[in-house]
Design an enzyme around this catalytic site. Structure first.
Site, PDB file in Angstrom:
ATOM      1  CG  ASN A   1      -6.545  -0.926   1.980  1.00 57.17           C
ATOM      2  OD1 ASN A   1      -6.227  -0.391   1.054  1.00 57.17           O
ATOM      3  ND2 ASN A   1      -6.032  -1.621   3.033  1.00 57.17           N
TER       4      ASN A   1
ATOM      5  CG  HIS B   1      -3.037   3.328   2.859  1.00 59.59           C
ATOM      6  ND1 HIS B   1      -3.755   2.983   1.656  1.00 59.59           N
ATOM      7  CD2 HIS B   1      -2.798   2.011   3.783  1.00 59.59           C
ATOM      8  CE1 HIS B   1      -3.970   1.617   1.666  1.00 59.59           C
ATOM      9  NE2 HIS B   1      -3.542   1.224   2.885  1.00 59.59           N
TER      10      HIS B   1
ATOM     11  CB  CYS C   1      -0.941  -0.048   1.235  1.00 60.17           C
ATOM     12  SG  CYS C   1      -2.094  -1.515   1.375  1.00 60.17           S
TER      13      CYS C   1
END
Length: 336
Positions: free
Chosen positions: A288, A258, A118
């Site tokens: 996500n 994020h 990520c």
């Protein structure tokens, strides 16, 4: 920055998400859960997922086209393609090579994948910064694209509720006006705690040797350990990035983190002392989306009027590895 290092300009950005929406209520068909249970723990109401033969490649190409269009460049102007992909539809050929081909980029330019989970967009930005700064390439296309929905265990309520699919893209080039859009950038990793988030690849040994242990190939996450790590580690690197940019927290217009879990975003916000209007979050509708989450949040934030261009922002993220990073950037008019 030394006089020999070329400054970088963020020229254009774009994003793409699948049309198919899976709501929290939809997930009650798979296991015992509820919209309230998921939302109170994650801040997620729905996520986009690929359907049929749609993949991260399709999303990446679409996001890249939008970024190139906004940049004012043409595909033939791109010198290098870097794809940040931790959940691509295939290990090889590289997702970047597929994107290069489907965009019709000529001249056999170098194209490769970078895996930092990520944190991939921030890692890729650092690599592009180095390539452009050294004068090796002038214009680099960064694409973050993942289809995590194909890699989660849809019987695992703890993990599958978190992820969605998406792509974000960025064209970066040499800043001919001499103004660097990356004011500071830090990337870090700690492999000792890599077991916090992991996914094994399936495989078996040659029949002529001792067999290896069988493993599953789904995403596994130690949620509490990840939470503790992020809230104790990431804020101090955000502070360091701001300091290295020669700025203070008050000088930063936006925090674009994020989008892993709204509780984590709120913990970061509280630790950093930022007001709600400075923090960009869209996890409620996308979940996500791995390395794509920062560019998706940034571009959508501009489209919705939550981010005014001609501003500064701090991008920060974390992911499997464990990896993490932070960057202070200028957001020029017209990038998205």
């Amino acid at each position: 920055m030394t006089n020999n290092v070329k400054p970088l300009r963020i020229a254009g950005m774009g994003y793409s998400v699948p049309d198919t929406i899976i709501t929290n209520d939809d997930l009650t068909k798979l296991y015992e859960t509820s919209d309230e249970w998921i939302y109170t723990r994650t801040g997620i109401k729905e996520r986009r997922v690929v359907s049929g033969n749609e993949s991260a490649i399709d999303l990446g190409v679409d996001a890249a086209k939008k970024a190139i269009e906004k940049s004012g460049f043409k595909p033939e102007d791109i010198d290098c393609v870097i794809a940040a992909a931790s959940a691509p539809p295939q290990l090889y050929p590289a997702l970047a090579c597929d994107i290069q081909y489907r965009l019709g980029i000529p001249n056999h330019i170098p194209s490769f994948d970078l895996t930092a989970a990520c944190t991939g967009t921030i890692y890729a930005l650092q690599v592009a910064r180095g390539l452009i700064g050294a004068g090796l390439y002038k214009t680099v296309l960064i694409v973050a694209a993942d289809n995590n929905s194909r890699l989660v265990d849809w019987k695992d309520r703890g993990t599958s509720i978190l992820f969605g699919d998406g792509a974000g893209a960025m064209v970066v080039t040499e800043a001919e006006d001499g103004v660097d859009d990356v004011l500071s950038l830090i990337i870090k990793a700690d492999g000792e705690i890599g077991q916090y988030i992991y996914m094994n690849m399936p495989g078996e040994n040659c029949p002529l040797v001792e067999p290896c242990d069988a493993v599953d190939s789904k995403i596994h996450m130690a949620g509490r350990d990840v939470y503790k790590f992020v809230v104790s580690t990431l804020p101090k690197y955000v502070d360091i990035a701001i300091e290295e940019a020669g700025m203070t927290a008050d000088d930063i217009d936006y925090l674009i983190p994020h989008q892993a879990n709204q509780r984590i975003v709120e913990a970061l916000q509280q630790r950093l002392g930022y007001s709600d209007d400075k923090v960009i979050s869209n996890i409620k509708y996308y979940g996500n989306t791995s390395a794509a989450s920062i560019p998706i949040a940034l571009v959508e934030g501009v489209e919705k009027g939550n981010i005014k261009l001609g501003s500064t922002a701090i991008l920060c993220g974390f992911g499997a590895g464990m990896t993490w990073g932070a960057a202070v950037v200028r957001l020029r008019e017209g990038i998205c």
